[in-house]
Write a protein that holds these residues in place. Structure first.
Motif, PDB file in Angstrom:
ATOM      1  N   GLU A  28       0.636  -1.121   0.019  1.00 38.02           N
ATOM      2  CA  GLU A  28      -0.037  -0.048   0.215  1.00 38.02           C
ATOM      3  C   GLU A  28       0.955   1.244   0.052  1.00 38.02           C
ATOM      4  OE1 GLU A  28      -2.810  -0.038   3.235  1.00 38.02           O
ATOM      5  OE2 GLU A  28      -3.981  -1.810   2.268  1.00 38.02           O
ATOM      6  N   GLY A  29       2.167   1.086  -0.067  1.00 38.06           N
ATOM      7  CA  GLY A  29       3.075   2.572  -0.030  1.00 38.06           C
ATOM      8  C   GLY A  29       2.789   3.094   1.374  1.00 38.06           C
ATOM      9  N   TRP A  66       2.863  10.055   2.841  1.00 37.62           N
ATOM     10  CA  TRP A  66       1.543  10.101   2.238  1.00 37.62           C
ATOM     11  C   TRP A  66       0.367   9.911   2.962  1.00 37.62           C
ATOM     12  CZ3 TRP A  66       1.397  12.218  -2.303  1.00 37.62           C
ATOM     13  CH2 TRP A  66       2.571  12.351  -2.888  1.00 37.62           C
ATOM     14  N   PHE A  95      -1.776   3.628  -7.161  1.00 38.65           N
ATOM     15  CA  PHE A  95      -2.257   3.950  -5.674  1.00 38.65           C
ATOM     16  C   PHE A  95      -3.507   4.364  -5.632  1.00 38.65           C
ATOM     17  CE2 PHE A  95       2.408   5.296  -5.742  1.00 38.65           C
ATOM     18  CZ  PHE A  95       2.727   4.511  -4.532  1.00 38.65           C
ATOM     19  N   LYS A  96      -4.119   4.093  -4.528  1.00 43.58           N
ATOM     20  CA  LYS A  96      -5.572   4.407  -4.330  1.00 43.58           C
ATOM     21  C   LYS A  96      -5.813   6.108  -4.041  1.00 43.58           C
ATOM     22  CE  LYS A  96      -8.446   0.873  -2.414  1.00 43.58           C
ATOM     23  NZ  LYS A  96      -7.461  -0.327  -2.356  1.00 43.58           N
ATOM     24  N   VAL A 117      -4.637   6.435  -8.794  1.00 46.43           N
ATOM     25  CA  VAL A 117      -3.657   7.263  -9.340  1.00 46.43           C
ATOM     26  C   VAL A 117      -2.659   6.432  -9.954  1.00 46.43           C
ATOM     27  CG1 VAL A 117      -1.554   8.793  -8.937  1.00 46.43           C
ATOM     28  CG2 VAL A 117      -3.865   8.960  -7.298  1.00 46.43           C
ATOM     29  N   ALA A 166       0.722   5.844 -11.094  1.00 45.34           N
ATOM     30  CA  ALA A 166       2.132   6.552 -10.613  1.00 45.34           C
ATOM     31  C   ALA A 166       3.088   6.150 -11.496  1.00 45.34           C
ATOM     32  CB  ALA A 166       2.578   6.076  -9.131  1.00 45.34           C
ATOM     33  N   PRO A 179       9.145  16.147 -13.492  1.00 43.10           N
ATOM     34  CA  PRO A 179       8.131  17.418 -12.440  1.00 43.10           C
ATOM     35  C   PRO A 179       7.981  16.418 -11.258  1.00 43.10           C
ATOM     36  CG  PRO A 179       6.795  16.755 -14.243  1.00 43.10           C
ATOM     37  CD  PRO A 179       8.165  16.221 -14.414  1.00 43.10           C
ATOM     38  N   ASN A 180       7.463  17.106 -10.423  1.00 44.23           N
ATOM     39  CA  ASN A 180       7.026  16.548  -9.071  1.00 44.23           C
ATOM     40  C   ASN A 180       5.648  15.756  -9.386  1.00 44.23           C
ATOM     41  OD1 ASN A 180       8.607  17.659  -6.999  1.00 44.23           O
ATOM     42  ND2 ASN A 180       7.545  19.449  -6.672  1.00 44.23           N
ATOM     43  N   GLY A 181       5.670  14.684  -8.864  1.00 43.19           N
ATOM     44  CA  GLY A 181       4.629  13.739  -9.178  1.00 43.19           C
ATOM     45  C   GLY A 181       4.566  12.938 -10.562  1.00 43.19           C
ATOM     46  N   ALA A 182       5.569  12.951 -10.935  1.00 47.21           N
ATOM     47  CA  ALA A 182       6.168  12.531 -12.227  1.00 47.21           C
ATOM     48  C   ALA A 182       5.950  10.608 -11.957  1.00 47.21           C
ATOM     49  CB  ALA A 182       7.276  12.594 -12.865  1.00 47.21           C
ATOM     50  N   GLY A 183       6.501  10.415 -10.792  1.00 47.67           N
ATOM     51  CA  GLY A 183       6.815   8.984 -10.480  1.00 47.67           C
ATOM     52  C   GLY A 183       7.990   8.551 -10.212  1.00 47.67           C
ATOM     53  N   LYS A 184       8.927   9.449 -10.012  1.00 40.37           N
ATOM     54  CA  LYS A 184      10.289   9.120  -9.867  1.00 40.37           C
ATOM     55  C   LYS A 184      10.562   8.388  -8.555  1.00 40.37           C
ATOM     56  CE  LYS A 184      11.545  13.481  -9.832  1.00 40.37           C
ATOM     57  NZ  LYS A 184      10.334  14.260  -9.852  1.00 40.37           N
ATOM     58  N   THR A 185      10.022   8.822  -7.326  1.00 38.52           N
ATOM     59  CA  THR A 185      10.011   8.164  -6.118  1.00 38.52           C
ATOM     60  C   THR A 185       9.617   6.995  -6.223  1.00 38.52           C
ATOM     61  OG1 THR A 185      10.510  10.437  -5.161  1.00 38.52           O
ATOM     62  CG2 THR A 185       9.741   8.567  -3.819  1.00 38.52           C
ATOM     63  N   THR A 186       8.483   6.731  -6.820  1.00 40.10           N
ATOM     64  CA  THR A 186       7.861   5.538  -6.932  1.00 40.10           C
ATOM     65  C   THR A 186       8.675   4.662  -7.625  1.00 40.10           C
ATOM     66  OG1 THR A 186       5.671   6.649  -6.949  1.00 40.10           O
ATOM     67  CG2 THR A 186       5.495   4.506  -7.581  1.00 40.10           C
TER      68      THR A 186
END
Ligand SMILES: Nc1ncnc2c1ncn2[C@@H]1O[C@H](COP(=O)(O)OP(=O)(O)O)[C@@H](O)[C@H]1O
Ligand SMILES: [Mg+2]
Lengths: 278, 332
Positions: free
Chosen positions: A270-271, A277, B22-23, B31, B33, B52-59
């Motif tokens: 679930e991250g 988050w 992601f939920k 979402v 990601a 950019p932020n939210g692009a999915g890099k961290t994921t």
């Protein structure tokens, strides 16, 4: 492929990690003199008050001794709640949990290190309380079977800290609730374990309370230790407690392990291994 | 590193059809990601993920470092599956997330590093030597016995980096390592990583939203937006590909009254204009298909009532690449 040397290396790595985490606990919590003083000093105030009260109302000196033992043992419960259970939550907030996860060690060894460090630390404080009882309040102790005292003490701690590991893993993915739950569990256990009564298995204590109290390893261990050091009992009269404590350990430790694994995989799914988050 | 034709370097990271959901907010659906990410990163490479932020890099980094499960697709580190072989992978990797400071505030720099070294089973003396070396490299010597809680943000981040190197990983994940870092510390970090990769057999996967950092540090860059990798190549080749070899800078005065008319000239791929209020000079950056459009272009500029002051071919930047792929600039 898993081979002998890898298993041995894994084991030694995990032991190193546990040792290091224990060391952190010992280092960290003895560095702040104010915290140290309050950890030792505050329980002593409460316990001292009970000892004086029991003395004033004419109870035998053994009642004071029971409270001293109760106070010394209950310190471990406080430690389990605040430095095991809710600690894990803090570790996640700090970003440490992720670092434990990317490292090639089991999280169980980290928890074990926390438990060892916590119990050693608390043992020093508990000893302070006992010495206070002996020298300041002159409560009488009568030990006939020191081996059994050691055994019951060890088993009680093992059961308590297994419970702590279980709580820690349950709290792992939760936020502030962890603190509230720890708070919720503090006073009732003080009460239920009979730490401040002369004895919980006395006729005056309602039976329901005795049963509820007995669900907590603290109560069982405390009662046995009291009888060993105050009444001079021997292993022959406390073996049911010894068995009960062993049963607690055999149930709680594997349960903690399972719950930790479960929470870890849930977190990965679930991250939720970081707080970012939430 | 030069490699003859036919020689292929070892794959360090490989993903196939990687997807992560992601939920989202209730009622709004999931979402996405990461979406169909196919990535190959090789040994001895510094690979940058720019987006950019939210692009999915961290994921992506979390999946690769075994902290998060993919929803679909697969990912391998040195041939090992991130889902099924996480314990083996963890022996080879480390992760540093910029802006986070794991450790214990009450312990000193040295004590924190020692603690983390013990998570990797480093023998005592060996760990001590390595910590001394890292502390030197990151210029933390003066703070060796300072409690972490008392360090400034920059130095905390240096400590976090030192922690990342403590097991000398084969693969280092750096998630926005210079985020919020002062200029000197950031430069320090870049030099350190570039030096470290030269020791051989290492791979760095770095995420950033700083153009210059990606350009300057990375052997190859993947541009990521909305969970998709839009392009992936060396910074140089990305630039030439997008620019087609013809990016021009033209200075005019006053500015274009109808920029659309210039943009619509056949063969003009992109245009940005930048006005200097003080001098009254406007700089146009143009991406052209090829130079044959130049005469049409210049007459259109004159039709706008502008005078050309200066013109010349310009070097395409990673920003041009980014704008042409994503459609907008990458705001800081
Ligand atoms: N644990 C999570 N729970 C819910 N949504 C998440 C979680 N992590 C990331 N996201 C969402 O996934 C998308 C990608 O996020 P992230 O990988 O952090 O992007 P980046 O690192 O490029 O800024 C974002 O829309 C973000 O909101
Ligand atoms: Mg990020």
């Amino acid at each position: 492929m898993i081979s002998g040397p890898t298993i041995r290396k894994d084991l030694s790595n995990n032991l190193r990690a546990a040792y290091a985490r224990m060391w952190v606990r010992l280092r960290g919590s003895n560095r702040d003199p104010i915290a140290l003083a309050s950890e030792i000093g505050l329980p002593i105030l409460t316990i001292g008050a009970y000892v004086i009260l029991y003395h004033a109302i004419g109870l035998p000196a053994s009642a004071g001794a029971a409270v001293i033992v109760g106070g010394a043992m209950i310190a471990f419960w406080t430690n389990v709640l605040w430095n095991m259970s809710s600690q894990w939550f803090w570790e996640r907030e700090q970003g440490n949990l992720e670092m434990y996860m990317v490292a090639p060690v089991s999280r169980m060894s980290i928890l074990l290190g926390m438990a060892l460090g916590g119990s050693l630390n608390t043992a020093i404080r508990a000893l302070g309380i006992v010495l206070l009882g002996i020298f300041v309040f002159q409560v009488p102790f009568q030990v006939r079977d020191p081996f059994s005292v050691g055994l019951v003490f060890f088993l009680t701690l093992a059961a308590l800290y297994s419970l702590g590991m279980l709580f820690a893993s349950l709290f792992m993915l939760y936020g502030r609730e962890a603190w509230n739950t720890a708070n919720l569990l503090q006073e009732p256990v003080y009460f239920l374990s009979g730490a401040y009564f002369p004895a919980i298995y006395a006729p005056i204590v309602p039976f329901g309370l005795q049963v509820a109290g007995s669900l907590i390893p603290m109560t069982i261990g405390l009662d046995a230790i009291r009888r060993l050091v105050i009444n001079g009992a021997s292993i022959t009269s406390i073996w049911p407690e010894v068995l009960a404590l062993i049963a607690c350990i055999l149930i709680l430790f594997p349960l903690a392990r399972h719950s930790l694994n479960y929470m870890e995989s849930l977190g990965k799914k679930e991250g939720r291994l970081t707080l970012r988050w939430q | 590193m030069f490699l003859g034709p036919g020689l292929k370097r070892d794959l360090s990271i490989e993903t196939k059809g990687l997807r992560r959901l992601f939920k989202g907010i209730p009622g709004k659906g999931d979402v996405v990601a990461l979406d169909q990410v196919d990535l190959e990163v090789y040994d001895d490479e510094i690979f940058g993920l720019l987006g950019p932020n939210g692009a999915g890099k961290t994921t992506l980094i979390k999946i690769l470092s075994t902290l998060l499960l993919p929803t679909q697709g697969e990912a391998r580190i040195k041939g090992l599956d991130v889902v099924k072989q996480a314990p083996q992978i963890r022996r080879m990797i480390n992760l540093v997330s910029g802006g986070e400071t794991p450790g214990y505030g009450i312990l000193s720099v040295k004590e924190n590093l020692w603690f983390f070294s013990q998570l990797y089973g480093l023998p005592r003396d060996f760990a001590k030597d390595r910590i001394t070396k890292l502390v030197d490299q990151l210029e933390l010597q003066d703070y060796l016995n300072t409690r972490m809680a008392k360090l400034s943000t920059g130095y905390k981040q240096r400590l976090n980096l030192a922690r990342g190197f403590v097991n000398d990983p084969a693969l280092l994940f750096l998630d926005e390592p210079t985020l919020g870092l002062d200029v000197i510390s950031a430069r320090h970090l870049r030099t350190l990583v570039k030096g470290w990769i030269k020791t051989g057999g290492k791979t760095v996967l770095l995420t950033t939203h700083y153009m210059a950092e990606a350009d300057q540090m990375c052997d190859r860059v993947g541009i990521i937006n909305h969970g998709k990798i839009l392009a992936c190549d060396t910074p140089q080749r990305l630039k030439t590909k997008v620019a087609g070899g013809a990016t021009w800078k033209i200075e005019i005065t006053p500015n274009l009254s109808q920029p659309e008319s210039v943009k619509s000239v056949q063969g003009v791929l992109g245009l940005s204009q930048n006005d200097n209020i003080e001098t009254g000079i406007t700089t146009l950056k143009l991406v052209l298909e090829d130079e044959s459009v130049m005469s049409d272009l210049l007459s259109k500029i004159r039709d706008n009532g502008c005078k050309v002051l200066n013109m010349g071919k310009s070097e395409p930047t990673l920003e041009d690449v980014y704008i042409s792929l994503v459609g907008t600039g990458l705001e800081e």
